[in-house]
Design a protein around this motif. Structure first.
Motif, PDB file in Angstrom:
ATOM      1  N   ASP B 274       0.860  -1.173   0.000  1.00 36.24           N
ATOM      2  CA  ASP B 274       0.000   0.000   0.000  1.00 36.24           C
ATOM      3  C   ASP B 274       0.903   1.232   0.000  1.00 36.24           C
ATOM      4  OD1 ASP B 274      -3.078   0.672   0.996  1.00 36.24           O
ATOM      5  OD2 ASP B 274      -1.603   2.208   1.517  1.00 36.24           O
ATOM      6  N   PRO B 275       0.544   2.286  -0.717  1.00 36.55           N
ATOM      7  CA  PRO B 275       1.430   3.461  -0.691  1.00 36.55           C
ATOM      8  C   PRO B 275       1.584   4.058   0.703  1.00 36.55           C
ATOM      9  CG  PRO B 275      -0.609   3.924  -1.880  1.00 36.55           C
ATOM     10  CD  PRO B 275      -0.565   2.457  -1.668  1.00 36.55           C
ATOM     11  N   MET B 276       0.662   3.764   1.593  1.00 33.11           N
ATOM     12  CA  MET B 276       0.786   4.294   2.955  1.00 33.11           C
ATOM     13  C   MET B 276       1.265   3.219   3.940  1.00 33.11           C
ATOM     14  SD  MET B 276       0.313   7.419   2.703  1.00 33.11           S
ATOM     15  CE  MET B 276       0.158   8.061   4.359  1.00 33.11           C
ATOM     16  N   ALA B 277       1.714   2.082   3.432  1.00 30.36           N
ATOM     17  CA  ALA B 277       2.141   1.007   4.331  1.00 30.36           C
ATOM     18  C   ALA B 277       3.241   1.499   5.269  1.00 30.36           C
ATOM     19  CB  ALA B 277       2.650  -0.185   3.522  1.00 30.36           C
ATOM     20  N   GLY B 278       3.158   1.087   6.512  1.00 31.12           N
ATOM     21  CA  GLY B 278       4.196   1.442   7.470  1.00 31.12           C
ATOM     22  C   GLY B 278       4.019   2.818   8.064  1.00 31.12           C
ATOM     23  N   ASN B 279       2.937   3.486   7.705  1.00 34.90           N
ATOM     24  CA  ASN B 279       2.687   4.820   8.240  1.00 34.90           C
ATOM     25  C   ASN B 279       2.482   4.735   9.757  1.00 34.90           C
ATOM     26  OD1 ASN B 279       2.326   7.549   8.055  1.00 34.90           O
ATOM     27  ND2 ASN B 279       0.118   7.394   7.789  1.00 34.90           N
ATOM     28  N   GLY B 280       3.307   5.406  10.511  1.00 38.07           N
ATOM     29  CA  GLY B 280       3.165   5.376  11.967  1.00 38.07           C
ATOM     30  C   GLY B 280       3.877   4.210  12.628  1.00 38.07           C
ATOM     31  N   TYR B 281       4.463   3.315  11.833  1.00 36.52           N
ATOM     32  CA  TYR B 281       5.157   2.168  12.429  1.00 36.52           C
ATOM     33  C   TYR B 281       6.354   2.622  13.263  1.00 36.52           C
ATOM     34  CZ  TYR B 281       2.645  -1.584  10.022  1.00 36.52           C
ATOM     35  OH  TYR B 281       1.695  -2.466   9.606  1.00 36.52           O
ATOM     36  N   GLU B 282       6.956   3.749  12.880  1.00 36.02           N
ATOM     37  CA  GLU B 282       8.141   4.195  13.613  1.00 36.02           C
ATOM     38  C   GLU B 282       7.806   4.427  15.086  1.00 36.02           C
ATOM     39  OE1 GLU B 282       7.075   5.772  10.876  1.00 36.02           O
ATOM     40  OE2 GLU B 282       6.012   7.511  11.636  1.00 36.02           O
ATOM     41  N   LEU B 283       6.575   4.878  15.328  1.00 45.83           N
ATOM     42  CA  LEU B 283       6.214   5.148  16.722  1.00 45.83           C
ATOM     43  C   LEU B 283       6.058   3.844  17.496  1.00 45.83           C
ATOM     44  CD1 LEU B 283       3.762   8.133  16.307  1.00 45.83           C
ATOM     45  CD2 LEU B 283       6.189   8.125  16.856  1.00 45.83           C
ATOM     46  N   ASP B 284       5.464   2.825  16.858  1.00 40.83           N
ATOM     47  CA  ASP B 284       5.373   1.525  17.515  1.00 40.83           C
ATOM     48  C   ASP B 284       6.764   0.967  17.797  1.00 40.83           C
ATOM     49  OD1 ASP B 284       2.627   1.194  17.784  1.00 40.83           O
ATOM     50  OD2 ASP B 284       2.404   0.531  15.722  1.00 40.83           O
ATOM     51  N   ALA B 285       7.650   1.151  16.812  1.00 39.02           N
ATOM     52  CA  ALA B 285       9.006   0.613  16.976  1.00 39.02           C
ATOM     53  C   ALA B 285       9.720   1.316  18.136  1.00 39.02           C
ATOM     54  CB  ALA B 285       9.796   0.791  15.677  1.00 39.02           C
ATOM     55  N   ILE B 286       9.598   2.638  18.176  1.00 40.47           N
ATOM     56  CA  ILE B 286      10.245   3.382  19.260  1.00 40.47           C
ATOM     57  C   ILE B 286       9.631   2.980  20.598  1.00 40.47           C
ATOM     58  CG2 ILE B 286      10.572   5.693  20.236  1.00 40.47           C
ATOM     59  CD1 ILE B 286      10.651   6.704  17.295  1.00 40.47           C
ATOM     60  N   ALA B 287       8.295   2.812  20.598  1.00 36.23           N
ATOM     61  CA  ALA B 287       7.626   2.415  21.833  1.00 36.23           C
ATOM     62  C   ALA B 287       8.157   1.071  22.320  1.00 36.23           C
ATOM     63  CB  ALA B 287       6.120   2.338  21.621  1.00 36.23           C
ATOM     64  N   ALA B 288       8.302   0.122  21.400  1.00 31.82           N
ATOM     65  CA  ALA B 288       8.799  -1.201  21.800  1.00 31.82           C
ATOM     66  C   ALA B 288      10.181  -1.081  22.426  1.00 31.82           C
ATOM     67  CB  ALA B 288       8.834  -2.135  20.598  1.00 31.82           C
ATOM     68  N   ALA B 289      11.038  -0.263  21.804  1.00 31.46           N
ATOM     69  CA  ALA B 289      12.399  -0.106  22.321  1.00 31.46           C
ATOM     70  C   ALA B 289      12.382   0.537  23.707  1.00 31.46           C
ATOM     71  CB  ALA B 289      13.241   0.723  21.358  1.00 31.46           C
ATOM     72  N   VAL B 290      11.570   1.555  23.857  1.00 28.90           N
ATOM     73  CA  VAL B 290      11.572   2.299  25.118  1.00 28.90           C
ATOM     74  C   VAL B 290      10.922   1.473  26.236  1.00 28.90           C
ATOM     75  CG1 VAL B 290      10.698   4.350  26.263  1.00 28.90           C
ATOM     76  CG2 VAL B 290      11.682   4.527  23.994  1.00 28.90           C
ATOM     77  N   ILE B 291       9.842   0.761  25.895  1.00 27.20           N
ATOM     78  CA  ILE B 291       9.243  -0.127  26.894  1.00 27.20           C
ATOM     79  C   ILE B 291      10.272  -1.167  27.320  1.00 27.20           C
ATOM     80  CG2 ILE B 291       7.502  -1.922  27.242  1.00 27.20           C
ATOM     81  CD1 ILE B 291       5.692  -0.308  25.389  1.00 27.20           C
ATOM     82  N   GLY B 292      11.102  -1.558  26.373  1.00 29.52           N
ATOM     83  CA  GLY B 292      12.131  -2.551  26.675  1.00 29.52           C
ATOM     84  C   GLY B 292      13.320  -1.972  27.414  1.00 29.52           C
ATOM     85  N   GLY B 293      13.261  -0.717  27.806  1.00 27.15           N
ATOM     86  CA  GLY B 293      14.307  -0.182  28.664  1.00 27.15           C
ATOM     87  C   GLY B 293      15.325   0.693  27.969  1.00 27.15           C
ATOM     88  N   ALA B 294      15.169   0.919  26.664  1.00 28.16           N
ATOM     89  CA  ALA B 294      16.114   1.815  26.001  1.00 28.16           C
ATOM     90  C   ALA B 294      15.843   3.237  26.467  1.00 28.16           C
ATOM     91  CB  ALA B 294      15.961   1.718  24.484  1.00 28.16           C
ATOM     92  N   SER B 295      16.930   3.992  26.629  1.00 31.11           N
ATOM     93  CA  SER B 295      16.768   5.372  27.076  1.00 31.11           C
ATOM     94  C   SER B 295      17.017   6.304  25.910  1.00 31.11           C
ATOM     95  CB  SER B 295      17.764   5.674  28.192  1.00 31.11           C
ATOM     96  OG  SER B 295      17.959   7.057  28.279  1.00 31.11           O
ATOM     97  N   LEU B 296      16.086   7.232  25.708  1.00 29.51           N
ATOM     98  CA  LEU B 296      16.252   8.168  24.600  1.00 29.51           C
ATOM     99  C   LEU B 296      17.468   9.059  24.816  1.00 29.51           C
ATOM    100  CD1 LEU B 296      12.550   9.172  23.867  1.00 29.51           C
ATOM    101  CD2 LEU B 296      13.997   7.599  22.623  1.00 29.51           C
ATOM    102  N   ALA B 297      17.991   9.078  26.058  1.00 35.84           N
ATOM    103  CA  ALA B 297      19.190   9.870  26.323  1.00 35.84           C
ATOM    104  C   ALA B 297      20.443   9.146  25.853  1.00 35.84           C
ATOM    105  CB  ALA B 297      19.303  10.169  27.810  1.00 35.84           C
ATOM    106  N   GLY B 298      20.288   7.877  25.460  1.00 32.72           N
ATOM    107  CA  GLY B 298      21.419   7.154  24.909  1.00 32.72           C
ATOM    108  C   GLY B 298      22.165   6.318  25.922  1.00 32.72           C
ATOM    109  N   GLY B 299      22.939   5.359  25.414  1.00 30.21           N
ATOM    110  CA  GLY B 299      23.793   4.554  26.266  1.00 30.21           C
ATOM    111  C   GLY B 299      23.107   3.377  26.932  1.00 30.21           C
ATOM    112  N   LYS B 300      21.788   3.329  26.867  1.00 35.90           N
ATOM    113  CA  LYS B 300      21.061   2.261  27.544  1.00 35.90           C
ATOM    114  C   LYS B 300      20.104   1.600  26.573  1.00 35.90           C
ATOM    115  CE  LYS B 300      20.870   3.119  32.450  1.00 35.90           C
ATOM    116  NZ  LYS B 300      21.426   4.451  32.716  1.00 35.90           N
ATOM    117  N   GLY B 301      19.945   0.286  26.734  1.00 39.79           N
ATOM    118  CA  GLY B 301      18.994  -0.438  25.913  1.00 39.79           C
ATOM    119  C   GLY B 301      19.559  -1.786  25.535  1.00 39.79           C
ATOM    120  N   THR B 302      18.666  -2.767  25.352  1.00 43.08           N
ATOM    121  CA  THR B 302      19.102  -4.086  24.921  1.00 43.08           C
ATOM    122  C   THR B 302      18.113  -4.602  23.885  1.00 43.08           C
ATOM    123  OG1 THR B 302      17.809  -5.152  26.651  1.00 43.08           O
ATOM    124  CG2 THR B 302      20.121  -4.714  27.146  1.00 43.08           C
ATOM    125  N   ILE B 303      18.589  -5.520  23.064  1.00 39.25           N
ATOM    126  CA  ILE B 303      17.684  -6.128  22.095  1.00 39.25           C
ATOM    127  C   ILE B 303      16.698  -7.024  22.831  1.00 39.25           C
ATOM    128  CG2 ILE B 303      17.534  -7.653  20.107  1.00 39.25           C
ATOM    129  CD1 ILE B 303      18.697  -4.888  19.533  1.00 39.25           C
TER     130      ILE B 303
END
Lengths: 583, 370, 330
Positions: B274-303
């Motif tokens: 779809d031409p709009m596929a993936g619209n807004g996915y970046e926010l879900d991805a960031i949310a998953a990372a941050v819920i998982g303990g990544a810090s937007l300030a950097g230096g912290k986070g795990t896969i």
């Protein structure tokens, strides 16, 4: 403002104050009493707990042990607002003024007089500010932006701000560190005026001669405990230093007397010239050599280009650093820190928190960061077991006090953090160790240990190039001391009298301030003196945020204020003697 | 990198606890489990067998897989104290590119997937170069890239969706289209007979493999150490001999490459791009990372944390869906549980809150005494 | 001083840019406005969002049908990208250019009402396509009837489940008017025929969401005889999920939109994935005809509600050819 006699309860009584940070006991059972109209000096080495004690008083640390009484009544101070309510104000060494706002706006920041409509009554604010400033003998237009005021003026603006709050107790943390003589005198006059009005003053300073002039009594802290309380009139500088340091000085500088035999130098630098792109001081044509087993010190005032020499050699300016370098006789061209490390150099940077450590990460992570290549597998992964073993060895050798290798390095004390930085450098097995302010802001025990380590490394054949603002440290530890002024070499001094002029504080400071006097002085007389004077003032404008906050760097700052005064340079150098008992 | 459970190795314990200790960090810390465990508990309590059914879990994870793969890339960027807002658009572009390669050129899957990864990586390089050499903040750079990639996507597709189920002249799917389905069209499993009789659903497999690979990169490799160092303190990293510019560009490139990898999977999942596929996915991805303990300030986070964060997001949706919670309340509950899960995962935060509360009351009391 | 200089430079830049824009507008209006010479009747069309297959189809059809009339000229279609403010300014820009006819597919009724009234006051005829505005000050409204389409879909469901049964409904964005109408029409049609709506959830018009919701329904073990989706994308997604679970054969799928694109609902009916779909008319043909009528100073119907076509396997190929624009436009 009640004028309380000495018979009435003291203005402030702090009893049995204790405070712990993760991993560090910062204060233990400290007492401090201030009467109305009294100036109490608070004295101690860096890390002794002065700032912690004052921060508790100012409400920065809400959870402390012990009791605080104000005029006989127990009070709880858990926030800066509590402190303000009890009439306690603090003037920090780093001034808390908003540079973009005007003097009046700063004085009344957060308490601006307003009209019924909610607009600021600017006229009234400025009139009252002018009144306050006049009371302090300061002639600054209230509308001037603070960023256009001089440091001394800013200091007095802070005082005015405190006075506008109806303050009863004023804490001043190193108020004179950035001031010239005349300004210091004016500040002292202001303080006397305040005490006459019954205000109590806690005065933190390392300048003993200054304390003799202004303080009524002195309380000395060491390692978080109170080591003595004296009336100023009935004590001596020697006694105060003993209370502060608590040990003979030679233990602090355990440099073994025998000197390495003359061997071919490990590092030579010829004509190092660099103009850092970030506006740091430039370096002009510096030559130096360091032999294996030798500790060479670089002295100079703030802004003389000391750190820049180390950083240029370490490749931090890349190829912008010009000059000829050799390492063990082979040509070396600084390219990048990575390249420097691979070439066998290591740098202990000036500011460990900003430049050396990843504070949120573990001791192991930080220690091995620069040496990961050593533990790499062909798959570019890290051999954890080898890494852990190597790091633990270093931790033991350096006597780092940490609960474990997996603990966050940010929670260690300053001394232990500095040891981790050293461990990081040593794990790369450097042939040349560049150290910049290796003992800044760490406690005296760790300081002695780090000095011992430097001595040991030199004995093992490492070439060490050290920058320090502490002249006693350089004199105590170095075989040779090079003096920089405005990016040029202005002197070379030796530990061994047989090799050249002997290093002593006076000679070093003269060289540090007179850039033509030593290097190429055709006439060290009247012609040279004004130049040197100008150079001294120009090269050492101390920023208000004073990076050199540690006790001993006062040598440099003393020199600054000394030159800034109107006295001739010759008389200056006599005034420069910092802490005479030490030298 | 919460290290509460990672006991110091110098306290040498018995063999079994030692192994346990070494295993645990692999999955992140116990705290980050709590949110997931709670969601599992609610799922099992309310819908027992249905929830635990393998197909249900596969579907739930498969639905999030493309976003989960994006989250892995975003985690790398976040650890270096950057942000990548462009991954959703990059994935959209890659999915469109994949569908068009299949539809117009009938290319085989084994060519499509690497090409898409290459395309994504190329965009990532641009992101990295912009943030390093041009010194544009990553937020701004990748926000611009979000727009650029989406625009190119729409231009490329002329705003029409492109199907991936391409029928040949005989009316049946072409072999390449048939093979493309195995990338994620529901009901098309891979490795049938090798991994059990039913095989495994490729998006789930891909997500797992990406997680494991990048977990190893982050935790075991020198490059991984460098990523943490650059995020924790770039100056210290540089003075430790790390090429910071290279690390940042590499991290954005990897993030773009993973977005490129997620593209074909997403196209196969919807059986169309779809031409709009993936619209807004970046926010879900960031949310998953941050819920998982990544810090937007950097230096912290795990896969591992990001993996758990992804599972929390998708299983929460699954549990609510299975319980037929109304759509409006789902939004409210999802938001609340995310906050709740994050707070639970951070004992430091709880402790700080407690301390602040006790202070407040103590101060109040002292005020009342007056 | 420097700050002042900067401000001056900035102001200059703005002025230059503005004049540049203005001159562009001038040329546009001069090419458009010279109908006296070439007799061209200039049409400006404001589309609410190009990035929807249905609207993309609408654009193509409109371009095609306008081209059939030699005297009509369609300016480049503007795309508001689902943003009301953008669309308002685009409509106003058309008014500035003094187009002879304005066609608007409003993103939302309320925000687009004032500019439409502006056009009306400026004496520009306005055709409202697809969605409504809150004013009577337009020349013609052309649009489908979502309620009717929903009702027909309901009737198809009744026919497909003569003995009653369970229906699952995949809904569009809940706040969207088409969603509300398609839902209501369907429910009205199935009432009293023994058909129950056992599941109903929002899937926001997209395939990935529909797949996810359908998977959850299947996992719940709900017995579903027929899936009614508010558009073809969701219907196709639901079919895919059911097919993946091996349950597609026991269910029927009804969609709406019937777009003549390779990835659309008509092809899905031809392939037997969907039972049926209903063409949601674009109104492009009717709009072009109305435009021609206006250019000839003829009267047009104020409100044209378009019917739908039910797509079954019987007529799918023929309808596809009728609406397929791929060969008709470049």
């Amino acid at each position: 403002m009640t004028t309380v006699g000495r018979v009435s309860p003291p203005l402030l009584a702090m009893r049995g104050i204790g405070k712990s940070f993760p991993g560090v006991r910062a204060l233990n059972g400290v007492d401090l009493t201030v009467h109305a109209g009294e100036v109490v000096a608070l004295l101690g080495e860096n890390g002794a707990g002065k700032s912690t004690l004052m921060n508790i008083l100012a409400g920065v640390h809400g959870d402390y042990e012990g009791t605080i009484e104000c005029q006989g009544e127990p009070v709880a101070i858990h926030s800066p607002r509590d402190a303000a309510r009890h009439g306690i104000a603090m003037i920090h060494q780093e001034l808390n003024l908003v540079p973009e706002l005007s003097v009046a706006e700063n004085v009344f920041l957060g308490r601006e007089p307003t009209t019924a409509r909610g607009t600021v009554r600017r006229k009234e604010m400025e009139a009252r500010t002018a009144e306050l400033l006049a009371g302090l003998g300061l002639d600054v237009p209230p509308r001037r932006a603070v960023k256009h005021c001089r440091i001394a003026e800013q200091q007095l603006i802070e005082v005015a701000k405190a006075l506008s709050l109806d303050v009863r107790l004023l804490v001043m943390d190193e108020p004179t560190s950035a001031l010239a003589d005349a300004e210091v005198r004016r500040l002292h006059a202001v303080i006397r005026g305040l005490t006459a009005r019954g205000v109590g003053i806690v005065y933190i300073s390392h300048r003993l001669e200054e304390l003799e002039e202004i303080a009524d009594s002195v309380t000395v802290l060491r390692d978080g405990t109170c080591t003595g309380r004296r009336a100023m009139a009935r004590t001596s500088r020697a006694e105060l230093v003993r209370l502060m340091v608590g040990r003979p000085l030679d233990e602090l500088y355990p440099r073994r007397p025998e000197q390495a035999p003359s061997t071919p130098p490990r590092l030579t630098v010829r004509g190092l010239t660099v103009t850092p792109p970030d506006g740091s001081p430039a370096v002009h044509g510096v030559d130096l050599t360091v032999a294996p087993g030798e500790i060479v010190g670089i002295a100079g005032l703030m802004g003389a280009g000391r750190s820049e020499v180390l950083q240029a050699v370490f490749g931090q300016y890349g190829t912008a650093a010009r000059g000829e370098f050799t390492l063990d006789g082979r040509r070396y061209v600084p390219r990048s820190p990575g390249h420097a490390i691979r070439s066998g150099l290591a740098l202990v940077a000036e500011d460990r928190k900003a430049q050396s450590l990843v504070l949120g990460n573990t001791v192991r992570f930080n220690s091995s960061l620069a040496a990961l290549r050593r533990f790499a597998t062909p798959w570019r992964t890290v051999r954890r077991r080898r890494e852990t073993t190597a790091v633990r060895e270093q931790m033991t050798a350096l006597a780092v006090r940490t609960p474990g290798l997996e603990n966050s390095v940010g929670l260690l004390s300053g001394g232990n953090q500095q040891k981790v930085v050293l461990a990081k450098c040593l794990l790369t097995r450097p042939g040349v160790l560049l150290v910049d302010e290796p003992t800044r802001g760490i406690d005296i025990g760790a300081k002695a240990q780090i000095h011992a380590l430097m001595d040991r490394l030199a004995a093992q054949g490492t070439a060490i190039l050290a920058v320090s603002s502490e002249l006693p440290e350089l004199i105590g530890m170095c075989d040779r001391i090079l003096v920089l002024c405005e990016g040029r070499l202005t002197g070379e001094f030796h530990r061994d009298p047989a090799r050249g002029p002997v290093a002593d504080q006076e000679a070093i400071l003269t060289a540090a301030m007179a850039r033509h006097a030593v290097a190429a002085a055709p006439a060290a007389g009247p012609a040279g003196a004004p130049r040197a004077h100008g150079a001294g003032t120009g090269a050492a404008p101390r920023p208000p945020s004073g990076t050199a906050s540690d006790a001993a760097s006062d040598t440099a700052s003393d020199a600054t204020s000394g030159t800034a005064s109107d006295a001739a340079p010759d008389t200056d150098s006599h005034e420069l003697h910092p802490k005479e008992p030490r030298s | 990198m919460t290290s509460v459970l990672k006991a110091a190795p110098d306290t040498s314990g018995a063999a079994a606890p030692g192994r346990l200790r070494r295993l645990l960090p692999l999955f992140g810390s116990l705290q980050s489990y709590i949110g997931l465990v709670l969601i599992f508990a609610v799922g099992v309590a309310t819908k027992g067998d249905i929830f635990l059914d393998q197909t249900n879990l596969t579907n739930a994870i498969g639905n999030f897989a493309s976003r989960g793969i994006l989250a892995v890339g975003v985690t790398l960027v976040i650890i270096t104290a950057g942000i990548d807002l462009s991954v959703g658009s990059l994935m959209g572009f890659a999915s469109m590119a994949a569908a068009m390669m299949l539809f117009h050129h009938d290319m085989p899957v084994w060519q499509i997937v690497p090409l898409c990864m290459l395309i994504g990586a190329a965009f990532g390089v641009v992101n990295g170069v912009g943030t390093t050499w041009l010194r544009i903040q990553s937020f701004v750079m990748t926000l611009a890239m979000l727009s650029i990639a989406r625009g190119l996507d729409r231009q490329l597709s002329d705003n029409a969706s492109v199907g991936t189920t391409v029928a040949g002249s005989d009316g049946k799917l072409t072999p390449n289209s048939e093979a493309f389905q195995s990338l994620g069209t529901p009901g098309h499993n891979v490795l049938v007979g090798i991994l059990g009789p039913d095989g495994i659903y490729f998006p789930v497999l891909a997500f797992f493999v990406v997680c494991v690979v990048f977990h190893l990169v982050l935790s075991r490799s020198r490059f991984g150490r460098h990523i943490y160092a650059v995020g924790g303190n770039p100056t210290a990293a540089r003075l430790s001999g790390i090429n910071v510019t290279f690390v940042v560009i590499a991290v954005f490139t990897l993030s773009g490459m993973l977005a490129g990898f997620a593209g074909p999977i997403d196209a196969a999942y919807s059986a169309s791009a779809d031409p709009m596929a993936g619209n807004g996915y970046e926010l879900d991805a960031i949310a998953a990372a941050v819920i998982g303990g990544a810090s937007l300030a950097g230096g912290k986070g795990t896969i591992a944390g990001t993996f758990v964060g992804s599972l929390i997001l998708t299983l929460l949706d699954n549990v609510l869906g299975l319980n037929a919670v109304s759509d409006n309340w789902q939004l409210v509950i999802k938001g609340s549980i995310v906050v709740f899960a994050v707070v639970l995962q951070r004992p430091d935060l709880l402790g700080g809150l407690r301390r602040r509360l006790t202070h407040r009351t103590r101060t109040d009391r002292s005020t009342e005494e007056k | 001083m420097t700050r002042k200089a900067l401000t001056a430079v900035a102001a200059l830049c703005v002025a230059v840019l503005a004049s540049g824009c203005a001159s562009k507008t001038d040329t546009a209006s001069s090419t458009g406005g010279d109908k006296g010479d070439s007799g061209q009747f200039v049409i400006g069309y404001s589309q609410s969002n190009n990035a929807e297959p249905y609207r993309q189809q609408l654009n193509k059809q409109l371009q095609y049908y306008v081209k059939q009339h030699k005297n009509l000229k369609l300016l480049p279609i503007t795309d508001a990208k689902q943003d009301n403010a953008t669309q308002v300014s685009q409509v106003q820009s058309f008014i500035q250019q003094k187009v002879d006819l304005l066609i608007v597919s409003p993103n939302e009724p309320a925000p687009l009402t004032p500019p439409v009234e502006q056009a009306c006051k400026a004496g520009i005829p306005v055709i409202i396509l697809d969605r409504t505005v809150n004013t009577d000050c337009y020349t013609a409204f052309i649009g489908g009837d979502n309620y009717q389409i929903g009702k027909k879909a309901g009737e198809a469901a009744v026919k497909a489940l003569p003995d009653g049964g369970n229906v699952a409904e995949l809904r569009g964005v809940l706040s969207a008017q088409p969603q509300i109408d398609r839902d209501k029409g369907f429910r009205d049609a199935i009432a009293g025929h023994g058909i129950k709506i056992v599941e109903s959830r929002e899937a926001k018009w997209t395939r990935p969401n529909a797949i996810q919701v359908m998977n959850q329904w299947l996992a719940r073990g709900t017995k579903i005889d027929l899936v009614y989706a508010h558009n073809d994308d969701m219907a196709i997604g639901a079919y895919g999920a059911a097919a993946g679970a091996g349950k597609a054969d026991s269910m029927k799928f009804i969609g709406i939109d019937g777009l003549a694109i390779p990835d659309g609902g008509i092809r899905a009916v031809q392939q037997g994935h969907l039972l049926t779909t209903f063409v949601y008319p674009t109104g492009a043909k009717e709009a072009a005809e109305a435009a021609y009528a206006l250019s000839q100073h003829q009267k047009v119907t104020k409100k044209q509600t378009l019917g739908t076509v039910e797509i079954t396997q019987a007529n799918a190929a023929q309808v596809y050819d009728e609406f397929d624009m791929s060969s008709k436009t470049g």
